[in-house]
Design a protein around this motif. Sequence first.
Motif, short mmCIF file in Angstrom:
data_model
loop_
_atom_site.label_atom_id
_atom_site.label_comp_id
_atom_site.label_asym_id
_atom_site.label_seq_id
_atom_site.Cartn_x
_atom_site.Cartn_y
_atom_site.Cartn_z
N ALA A 295 0.81 -1.21 0.00
CA ALA A 295 0.00 0.00 0.00
C ALA A 295 0.85 1.26 0.00
CB ALA A 295 -0.93 0.01 1.20
N THR A 296 0.36 2.26 -0.72
CA THR A 296 0.89 3.63 -0.65
C THR A 296 0.03 4.40 0.35
OG1 THR A 296 1.65 3.55 -2.93
CG2 THR A 296 1.29 5.73 -1.99
N VAL A 297 0.63 5.35 1.03
CA VAL A 297 -0.08 6.08 2.08
C VAL A 297 -0.08 7.57 1.77
CG1 VAL A 297 -0.20 6.60 4.55
CG2 VAL A 297 0.66 4.37 3.77
N ARG A 298 -1.27 8.17 1.76
CA ARG A 298 -1.38 9.63 1.67
C ARG A 298 -1.33 10.20 3.06
NH1 ARG A 298 -5.77 11.95 0.20
NH2 ARG A 298 -4.97 13.62 -1.11
N VAL A 299 -0.44 11.16 3.26
CA VAL A 299 -0.27 11.82 4.56
C VAL A 299 -0.88 13.20 4.46
CG1 VAL A 299 1.35 12.52 6.33
CG2 VAL A 299 1.86 10.52 4.90
N VAL A 300 -1.88 13.46 5.29
CA VAL A 300 -2.61 14.73 5.22
C VAL A 300 -2.29 15.55 6.46
CG1 VAL A 300 -4.87 15.81 5.00
CG2 VAL A 300 -4.45 13.58 3.93
N SER A 301 -1.88 16.79 6.23
CA SER A 301 -1.50 17.69 7.31
C SER A 301 -2.65 18.62 7.69
CB SER A 301 -0.29 18.53 6.88
OG SER A 301 0.01 19.53 7.83
N LEU A 302 -2.56 19.17 8.89
CA LEU A 302 -3.52 20.18 9.32
C LEU A 302 -3.26 21.54 8.68
CD1 LEU A 302 -3.89 19.59 13.18
CD2 LEU A 302 -5.67 19.32 11.46
N GLN A 303 -2.07 21.74 8.10
CA GLN A 303 -1.76 23.07 7.57
C GLN A 303 -2.73 23.44 6.47
OE1 GLN A 303 1.82 23.66 5.17
NE2 GLN A 303 2.18 21.45 5.20
N GLN A 304 -3.08 24.70 6.42
CA GLN A 304 -4.11 25.17 5.50
C GLN A 304 -3.57 25.50 4.13
OE1 GLN A 304 -5.44 28.41 8.11
NE2 GLN A 304 -7.36 27.31 8.47
N HIS A 305 -2.31 25.89 4.06
CA HIS A 305 -1.75 26.33 2.79
C HIS A 305 -0.40 25.64 2.57
CE1 HIS A 305 -4.79 29.47 3.01
NE2 HIS A 305 -4.30 29.84 4.19
N GLY A 306 0.01 25.59 1.34
CA GLY A 306 1.31 25.03 1.04
C GLY A 306 1.21 23.86 0.08
N ALA A 307 2.27 23.71 -0.73
CA ALA A 307 2.28 22.67 -1.76
C ALA A 307 2.40 21.27 -1.17
CB ALA A 307 3.44 22.92 -2.73
N TYR A 308 2.81 21.16 0.09
CA TYR A 308 3.06 19.85 0.68
C TYR A 308 2.13 19.55 1.86
CZ TYR A 308 7.17 20.18 -2.24
OH TYR A 308 8.02 20.31 -3.33
N ALA A 309 0.92 20.11 1.80
CA ALA A 309 -0.06 19.79 2.83
C ALA A 309 -0.50 18.33 2.74
CB ALA A 309 -1.27 20.71 2.71
N VAL A 310 -0.39 17.74 1.55
CA VAL A 310 -0.68 16.33 1.34
C VAL A 310 0.53 15.72 0.62
CG1 VAL A 310 -2.18 14.62 0.27
CG2 VAL A 310 -3.16 16.74 1.18
N THR A 311 1.09 14.66 1.19
CA THR A 311 2.23 13.99 0.57
C THR A 311 1.94 12.49 0.49
OG1 THR A 311 3.38 13.69 2.69
CG2 THR A 311 3.83 15.71 1.46
N GLU A 312 2.82 11.78 -0.19
CA GLU A 312 2.66 10.33 -0.34
C GLU A 312 3.87 9.60 0.21
OE1 GLU A 312 -0.21 8.99 -3.97
OE2 GLU A 312 1.87 9.45 -4.47
#
Length: 365
Positions: A295-312
Amino acid sequence: MHDARTAVSLGRVLGVALVTCFATGLVSHYLQQPPGWAVDLLPSRPLWGYRVTQGLHVASGIAAIPLVLAKLWTVYPRLFAWPPLRSVAHALERLSIAVLVSATLLQLATGLLNTVQWYPWPWNFRPAHWALAWVVVGALALHVAVKAPVIAAHWRRSSPATRQLATADGRDRRAFLATVGAAVGAVTVTTVGQSFTPLRDLDLLAPRHPDHGPQQLPVNRTAAAAGITAERLAGWRLAVRGPRPYELTLAQLRALPVHSAVLPIACVEGWSRTAHWSGVRIRDLLDAAGAPHSATVRVVSLQQHGAYAVTELGASYARDPLTLLALDLNGAPLAPDHGFPARIIAPNRPGVLQTKWVARLEVTT
């Protein structure tokens, strides 16, 4: 100091710096933004890999600045040769040199400004830097091919240009090259300490010192800049989405088996620092959710802005025993600017992908 031998002597060192910068830039780009087919293939070892390649990338780019300026000074009298264009082939050669010089200067200047996170231009730095790198290396390859006979003739000390020099002129050339070497050494020694920590006490010109920041670790993006407030953290729970989804409070997360790792964190600006991290292994959280090993995992941040608020996290990272959902840094709970209550830390991974303020892990296949 303006003859072909001097130009070749500088050019081959400059070429090594530019090729090193380009090759390590490829590594950085593909680790930061891998194509879909490569997400699960990127290696999590060696754990210090990104620290070394990105440190070399920035160090070679900075070293190239005095080298390219010296090379331009050496060859500038040729700009005033007459007639300026002797043939169609000569015009094309000059055009290729103009592309090489302008692209190289722009690439080095914008790369240097990126190390201090100053972007006084309207375009997105990363894709522009990536595209321009190919222009530079292509123009460099063309230039070397066109000038190959001249380079070969003046590669050795016994070149025709050297034999024609008066003794005093030979001393001047050696002094000039020694001065350029000293300039390259000075800018390298006074900046490389941001990643090569044995030289951190000489880190006078780099934008980061590896020991400066909360918990003795630099910070690029603060909690305030990311919109993380006490109100947003109130009642925080980690959500793990998979075949068996569940949620954990911070207290429940801390009650799970804790693992520790000594891992570097390295950022695209060139700084890096090894730190002691403690937390829960990502693979343990995935196992509890019934996630398959691929499995690949999407990591979701609480930050509201930014290109890396969601990473894999590709499977190789997610299943690595050193990849943690970190809760503690250097023996204390994460500071807000370091991602409290929880952040990702993984080996051989760019700092921008070590997601802070993690709110959710989503299993994908």
